[in-house]
Design a protein around this motif. Structure first.
Motif, PDB file in Angstrom:
ATOM      1  N   MET A  19     -25.776 -21.780  83.609  1.00 17.08           N
ATOM      2  CA  MET A  19     -24.934 -21.098  84.580  1.00 17.08           C
ATOM      3  C   MET A  19     -24.956 -19.579  84.349  1.00 17.08           C
ATOM      4  N   GLU A  20     -24.866 -19.194  83.067  1.00 13.36           N
ATOM      5  CA  GLU A  20     -24.902 -17.760  82.753  1.00 13.36           C
ATOM      6  C   GLU A  20     -26.237 -17.139  83.158  1.00 13.36           C
ATOM      7  N   GLU A  21     -27.295 -17.875  82.940  1.00 17.43           N
ATOM      8  CA  GLU A  21     -28.622 -17.375  83.322  1.00 17.43           C
ATOM      9  C   GLU A  21     -28.712 -17.185  84.832  1.00 17.43           C
ATOM     10  N   ALA A  22     -28.133 -18.087  85.599  1.00 15.87           N
ATOM     11  CA  ALA A  22     -28.139 -17.975  87.056  1.00 15.87           C
ATOM     12  C   ALA A  22     -27.362 -16.741  87.502  1.00 15.87           C
TER      13      ALA A  22
ATOM     14  N   ARG B 140     -26.911 -13.988  85.672  1.00 17.36           N
ATOM     15  CA  ARG B 140     -27.736 -12.827  85.303  1.00 17.36           C
ATOM     16  C   ARG B 140     -28.876 -12.631  86.299  1.00 17.36           C
ATOM     17  N   ARG B 141     -29.490 -13.709  86.696  1.00 18.39           N
ATOM     18  CA  ARG B 141     -30.587 -13.622  87.665  1.00 18.39           C
ATOM     19  C   ARG B 141     -30.090 -13.082  89.002  1.00 18.39           C
ATOM     20  N   ALA B 142     -28.936 -13.572  89.445  1.00 15.51           N
ATOM     21  CA  ALA B 142     -28.357 -13.083  90.700  1.00 15.51           C
ATOM     22  C   ALA B 142     -28.030 -11.596  90.599  1.00 15.51           C
TER      23      ALA B 142
ATOM     24  N   VAL C 194     -29.516  -5.962  92.044  1.00 13.97           N
ATOM     25  CA  VAL C 194     -29.939  -4.612  91.676  1.00 13.97           C
ATOM     26  C   VAL C 194     -31.262  -4.278  92.363  1.00 13.97           C
ATOM     27  N   VAL C 195     -32.202  -5.201  92.333  1.00 10.34           N
ATOM     28  CA  VAL C 195     -33.503  -4.975  92.975  1.00 10.34           C
ATOM     29  C   VAL C 195     -33.312  -4.777  94.486  1.00 10.34           C
ATOM     30  N   GLY C 196     -32.461  -5.572  95.087  1.00 13.65           N
ATOM     31  CA  GLY C 196     -32.190  -5.425  96.523  1.00 13.65           C
ATOM     32  C   GLY C 196     -31.590  -4.069  96.847  1.00 13.65           C
ATOM     33  N   GLY C 197     -30.669  -3.607  96.010  1.00 11.72           N
ATOM     34  CA  GLY C 197     -30.070  -2.289  96.212  1.00 11.72           C
ATOM     35  C   GLY C 197     -31.094  -1.179  96.074  1.00 11.72           C
TER      36      GLY C 197
END
Length: 68
Positions: A1-4, A6-8, A13-16
Motif C-alpha cells: 500500500m505504501e509503495e502504491a 509513493r508511486r502515485a 510530480v511527473v504530471g505537474g
C-alpha cells in the motif's frame, strides 16, 4: 500500500512537471505564431520569404497539436 502511495506521488510530480513544461513551451510559441502572422502580412515579401514563414507556421502548428 505504501509503495502504491509513493508511486502515485511520483506520477503526480511527473504530471505537474509535464504541465509546467507544456505551459513554458506554449507561451513563446504563441508569441512566435502571432509575430509570423504579422510579418506574413507585410507587402514586400518575396516568394522565398513566404515559404520560410510557412515552414515556421507549419512547425508551430505541429508543436501546438502535441499538447493536451
Amino acid at each position: 500500500m505504501e509503495e502504491a502511495v509513493r508511486r502515485a506521488d511520483r506520477l503526480a510530480v511527473v504530471g505537474g512537471m509535464a504541465a509546467g513544461l507544456a505551459h513554458e513551451i506554449r507561451n513563446p510559441l504563441a508569441s512566435m505564431c502571432g509575430s509570423i502572422e504579422v510579418l506574413g502580412a507585410s507587402p514586400g515579401l518575396d516568394g522565398d520569404e513566404r515559404k520560410l514563414m510557412n515552414v515556421v507556421r507549419g512547425e508551430a502548428e505541429r508543436l501546438e497539436a502535441l499538447g493536451p
